[in-house]
Design a protein around this motif. Structure first.
Motif, PDB file in Angstrom:
ATOM      1  N   VAL A   1       0.837  -1.202   0.000  1.00 39.15           N
ATOM      2  CA  VAL A   1       0.000   0.000   0.000  1.00 39.15           C
ATOM      3  C   VAL A   1       0.872   1.252   0.000  1.00 39.15           C
ATOM      4  CG1 VAL A   1      -1.744   1.321   1.283  1.00 39.15           C
ATOM      5  CG2 VAL A   1      -1.834  -1.179   1.279  1.00 39.15           C
TER       6      VAL A   1
ATOM      7  N   ILE B   1      -8.956   5.778  -4.317  1.00 34.80           N
ATOM      8  CA  ILE B   1      -8.292   4.479  -4.222  1.00 34.80           C
ATOM      9  C   ILE B   1      -8.077   3.947  -5.636  1.00 34.80           C
ATOM     10  CG2 ILE B   1      -8.410   2.104  -3.388  1.00 34.80           C
ATOM     11  CD1 ILE B   1     -10.168   3.079  -1.115  1.00 34.80           C
TER      12      ILE B   1
ATOM     13  N   GLN C   1      -6.695   0.670  -7.568  1.00 36.53           N
ATOM     14  CA  GLN C   1      -6.355  -0.744  -7.453  1.00 36.53           C
ATOM     15  C   GLN C   1      -5.451  -1.104  -8.631  1.00 36.53           C
ATOM     16  OE1 GLN C   1      -9.047  -3.642  -9.065  1.00 36.53           O
ATOM     17  NE2 GLN C   1      -9.196  -4.679  -7.083  1.00 36.53           N
TER      18      GLN C   1
ATOM     19  N   ALA D   1       3.369  -1.674  -4.798  1.00 37.30           N
ATOM     20  CA  ALA D   1       2.048  -1.267  -4.302  1.00 37.30           C
ATOM     21  C   ALA D   1       0.970  -1.820  -5.225  1.00 37.30           C
ATOM     22  CB  ALA D   1       1.947   0.251  -4.227  1.00 37.30           C
TER      23      ALA D   1
ATOM     24  N   ILE E   1      -2.324  -1.254  -3.991  1.00 38.40           N
ATOM     25  CA  ILE E   1      -3.366  -0.296  -3.619  1.00 38.40           C
ATOM     26  C   ILE E   1      -2.683   1.049  -3.379  1.00 38.40           C
ATOM     27  CG2 ILE E   1      -5.111   0.339  -1.890  1.00 38.40           C
ATOM     28  CD1 ILE E   1      -5.968  -2.097  -3.493  1.00 38.40           C
TER      29      ILE E   1
ATOM     30  N   VAL F   1      -5.548  -1.227   6.350  1.00 29.08           N
ATOM     31  CA  VAL F   1      -4.440  -1.759   5.557  1.00 29.08           C
ATOM     32  C   VAL F   1      -3.328  -2.383   6.398  1.00 29.08           C
ATOM     33  CG1 VAL F   1      -4.953  -0.229   3.621  1.00 29.08           C
ATOM     34  CG2 VAL F   1      -3.237   0.459   5.318  1.00 29.08           C
TER      35      VAL F   1
ATOM     36  N   VAL G   1      -5.603  -6.153   2.454  1.00 30.69           N
ATOM     37  CA  VAL G   1      -5.008  -5.562   1.260  1.00 30.69           C
ATOM     38  C   VAL G   1      -5.066  -6.552   0.100  1.00 30.69           C
ATOM     39  CG1 VAL G   1      -2.936  -4.555   0.250  1.00 30.69           C
ATOM     40  CG2 VAL G   1      -3.543  -4.046   2.619  1.00 30.69           C
TER      41      VAL G   1
END
Length: 145
Positions: free
Chosen positions: A60, A80, A82, A95, A97, A119, A125
């Motif tokens: 994250v 956010i 993805q 990462a 997220i 998270v 996650v």
């Protein structure tokens, strides 16, 4: 979490980014498009990343603007992004997220603490990275209210 701060319109699923700058720009663009920040805030997010990584672990990253960028925040908001394939945030840290944050009047500290609760669990996650809908992804944050 407050619906005015985080909602399905601020979630981008199945995104692809070739590098962390592109991922941060995606998160920032959502905040701009949703009327949370001015365009220049994206540059402040990139400046923050240059001085100190916003990668927090567990796949994250939480990019946000510099202190100077506060004047470009119109209202608090979270985006956010993805990234199922992930994006390198340096030193082998990937990462999946990326959570863009704009906090008006120091609201960002409360926002950050709520996000951190969710998270901090690697299992959360992993499930967020595989969510098939914005509602499914957001359900992790609604459980923490």
């Amino acid at each position: 979490m407050d619906h005015t701060i985080l909602n399905e319109d601020r979630v981008l699923l199945n995104a692809k980014a070739t590098n962390k700058e592109e991922a941060i720009r995606l998160a920032g663009r959502i905040l701009v498009d949703e009327g949370c920040v001015e365009d220049a805030y994206i540059d402040r997010m990139l400046e923050r990343e240059e001085s100190l990584t916003t990668y927090i672990g567990n796949h994250v990253a939480i990019p946000h603007g510099t202190e100077e960028g506060k004047k470009e925040i119109l209202r608090s908001g979270i985006s956010i992004v993805q990234l199922p394939e992930g994006v390198d945030f340096g030193d082998g840290q990937t990462a999946h997220i990326v959570i863009g944050i704009a906090g008006k009047d120091n609201e960002h500290m409360d926002i950050l603490s709520q996000i951190a609760l969710v998270v901090s669990e690697e299992e959360n996650v992993a499930k967020m990275a595989q969510a098939n809908s914005a509602a499914e992804l957001l359900s992790f944050f609604q459980e923490e209210e």
